[in-house]
Write an enzyme that holds these catalytic residues in place. Structure first.
Site, PDB file in Angstrom:
ATOM      1  N   CYS A 197      -3.261   1.099  -4.156  1.00 43.42           N
ATOM      2  CA  CYS A 197      -4.573   0.238  -3.784  1.00 43.42           C
ATOM      3  C   CYS A 197      -5.132   0.157  -2.468  1.00 43.42           C
ATOM      4  O   CYS A 197      -4.325   1.412  -1.794  1.00 43.42           O
ATOM      5  CB  CYS A 197      -4.612  -0.982  -3.858  1.00 43.42           C
ATOM      6  N   GLU A 209       4.441  -0.857  -4.198  1.00 44.84           N
ATOM      7  CA  GLU A 209       4.765  -1.862  -5.040  1.00 44.84           C
ATOM      8  C   GLU A 209       6.076  -2.359  -4.613  1.00 44.84           C
ATOM      9  O   GLU A 209       6.403  -1.818  -3.281  1.00 44.84           O
ATOM     10  CB  GLU A 209       4.854  -0.955  -6.180  1.00 44.84           C
TER      11      GLU A 209
END
Length: 631
Positions: free
Chosen positions: A2, A77
């Site tokens: 992102c 992550e």
């Protein structure tokens, strides 16, 4: 993967302007084309662009905690989020989603700034805590994910996943940092924590930043992790080989969780091949692999990638790139936002472009060369170090210092006769010698390149200070480990990981890096230096451990790397473009350069008298940056 952005008004109580934050966030749309949203409260505005990988249907960002106390924007992550979720649930925390974002949020509520100690993964995130009226920023231990920030004159603190996010704020200052220019022409990138701009910074790997409302100045970032520099018992060669496969397989396994297509880069080198071998043993379906080749055999590794693909029956894709694939020159300047001189950014961009056609997540072998001493320069440095150990500096400095000055730069000669850099390095201590050896432009070359005016502005600053700062924390390590430590603090994060992050996110591709799992790094970095570099062979322990898993030709052939033919380009198809840009009015009138030296570098290279390709590429990329940078 992102993109995150935000505005925090440290001295005001109003809500940040949506049009400004929206403009900042839109500049990183490529990092998260799946979704985007905003969060506003008095003093704070948070923005997010999402590339959905896990919990695709849920986990929208910005995400608020169930009690509305805190809000997070997160890029990365967390691979141990399931275990953390169970632990936090047992402590009474509620979860409304199935992804890793809410895990970080609840970890903050439970442990505060110490939450980062519980996270295993790659991340850059910002948490707004309404109750405490503070903003907390964090970056992962190895610097896999980027985070930029700046404090504006009006007291607004701004941050984002790329430097362009900050540049889209109307009050961002574009004054260049003089020391960063010196660093760039040494390293080919601007090392953390600085950027090319005087008033903006990168949050360094393994650091956090806590800001509280009412503060008139930026606090110093806090370091929460570092590479081990002391250990009771070094990891022996036998222990390294015995344990490595199990530990590497575990680091790969936790990176296979995704709700989207997943694959791996396969260059045909040891590191990416090792990752593919581990993946093949962990999943029932064929591994998706992709390789970039070149129509010039000198730069083409596809033969070796095919061997690995055939051995593990992967779903292999290959794309051959033309030798004169230099159409990306202008795009690179936009992609990296500040001067960046690693020409392998071109094939890296191409392999990410190809991979994204079939997968959304790709595993890579980055980090193994730094961790296991795989670069050729480690071998050369240790050859020099043996001479340093034999002769005291008081003797070496005058002897090799004179030779370094008098010996010509013989680019055309056989390698064993190109001794100028070696003589210069032998006149220096370990850290300064390594600094000289890896520099794109050595001290004497940079001195000749800079104008007198710019030298005065540098006020005696030299890029060796970057190495000295890091080396001070690694003084107890042996000479090889010191150079590995320096590379993991500078080259790995500033060059390799920066290259991969921008190239992959330009195509909305997430790249995961098993060799840089921090638990794996903490274990592997304690290996005896002789287990990594022995008889001139780098990564020896890694290679021996992989012998049952990979072909001998892949393991023990000469390292090739992701190279492009700069020397030929600048004497052929790019000759005019090189001349036009490096000798442009923008460069000649910038005040940074000695015009006569610029002209000499171009002339000597184009005529074939010298190979100045590395220096010229760094100048070409700097020229491209200047042409795009507001005055």
């Amino acid at each position: 993967m992102c993109g995150i952005a935000g505005i925090y008004q440290l001295t005001e109580q109003s809500t940040p302007e949506h049009s400004i934050l929206s403009r900042m966030n839109d500049s990183q749309w490529h990092r998260g084309p799946d979704a985007g949203d905003y969060f506003y409260q008095p003093t704070i505005g948070l923005a997010h662009r999402r590339l959905s990988i896990i919990d695709i249907a849920g986990s929208p960002q910005p995400m608020q905690s169930t009690n509305a106390q805190a809000c997070i924007v997160f890029n990365g992550e967390i691979y141990n989020f399931a275990e953390l979720r169970a632990e936090l649930s047992a402590l009474g925390h509620q979860f409304n989603t199935h992804g890793d974002t809410e895990t970080i949020l609840n970890a903050w509520l439970e442990w505060g700034p110490a939450c980062v100690q519980h996270l295993r993964g790659m991340f850059a995130f910002a948490i707004w805590d309404k109750t405490q009226q503070c903003l907390f920023l964090a970056r992962d231990r190895l610097g896999i994910k980027p985070l930029f920030y700046s404090l504006l004159d009006n007291g607004d603190f701004i941050f984002g996943s790329e430097l362009k996010v900050l540049r889209h704020h109307p009050d961002f200052k574009h004054n260049l940092r003089h020391s960063a220019i010196e660093d760039y022409f040494t390293f080919g990138y601007v090392p953390e924590p600085h950027t090319i701009y005087q008033h903006s910074y990168k949050l360094s790997p393994g650091h956090t930043l806590l800001l509280k409302h009412g503060s008139a100045r930026l606090p110093e970032p806090e370091q929460y992790w570092d590479l081990p520099t002391q250990w009771d018992t070094a990891l022996s060669s036998d222990a390294l080989q015995q344990q490595l496969i199990d530990r590497l397989r575990e680091a790969v396994k936790i990176r296979l969780v995704a709700e989207v297509p997943l694959g791996a880069f396969l260059s045909g080198g040891v590191d990416s091949s090792a990752v593919v071998a581990m993946m093949a043993g962990l999943q029932s379906e064929p591994v998706n692999t992709c390789s970039i080749g070149f129509d010039n055999p000198k730069y083409n590794e596809t033969e070796f990638a095919r061997q690995v693909a055939a051995r593990y029956n992967t779903a292999h894709q290959e794309n051959i790139v033309g030798e004169n694939d230099f159409d990306l020159l202008d795009k690179l300047a936009d992609l990296y936002d500040e001067p960046y001189a690693d020409s392998s950014a071109i094939p890296t961009y191409r392999v990410c472009e190809m991979a994204r056609r079939s997968v959304t997540v790709a595993l890579s072998g980055d980090g193994a060369d730094e961790l296991f001493a795989g670069y050729r320069r480690y071998k050369l440095h240790m050859h020099e170090q043996r001479l340093r150990n034999m002769l005291p500096l008081a003797l070496r400095k005058p002897l090799f210092g004179v030779l370094g000055k008098l010996y010509p730069k013989l680019d055309w000669a056989p390698r064993f006769l190109r001794a100028k850099t070696t003589f210069q390095s032998l006149a220096l201590d370990t850290v300064a010698g390594y600094h000289n050896s890896i520099a794109i432009l050595r001290d004497d070359q940079r001195s000749a390149l800079y104008s007198d005016e710019f030298k005065r502005k540098l006020k005696g600053y030299n890029s060796i200070e970057v190495f000295r700062r890091h080396a001070a924390k690694a003084a107890e390590l042996d000479p090889l480990k010191i150079t590995q430590y320096l590379d993991m603090k500078t080259y790995l994060v500033g060059d390799i990981l920066t290259k991969v992050d921008r190239a992959s996110m330009a195509h909305s591709l997430e790249v995961r890096v098993p060799f840089l799992d921090h638990k794996f790094v903490e274990w592997a970095f304690t290996a005896e230096s002789e287990a990594n570099l022995q008889h001139g062979v780098g990564k020896l322990g890694l290679k021996k451990a992989l012998e049952p898993h990979l072909p001998h030709d892949v393991l023990y052939r000469q390292k090739m790397g992701f190279a492009v033919p700069l020397t030929q380009w600048f004497r052929g198809p790019l000759k005019q473009q090189l001349t036009d840009k490096v000798l442009s009015d923008t460069m000649l009138n910038s005040g940074y350069f000695n015009a006569a030296e610029l002209k000499r570098l171009v002339s000597d290279h184009c005529s074939g008298r010298k190979d100045n390709s590395a220096a010229l590429w760094s100048l070409l990329m700097f020229a491209a940056f200047l042409q795009r940078s507001p005055s």
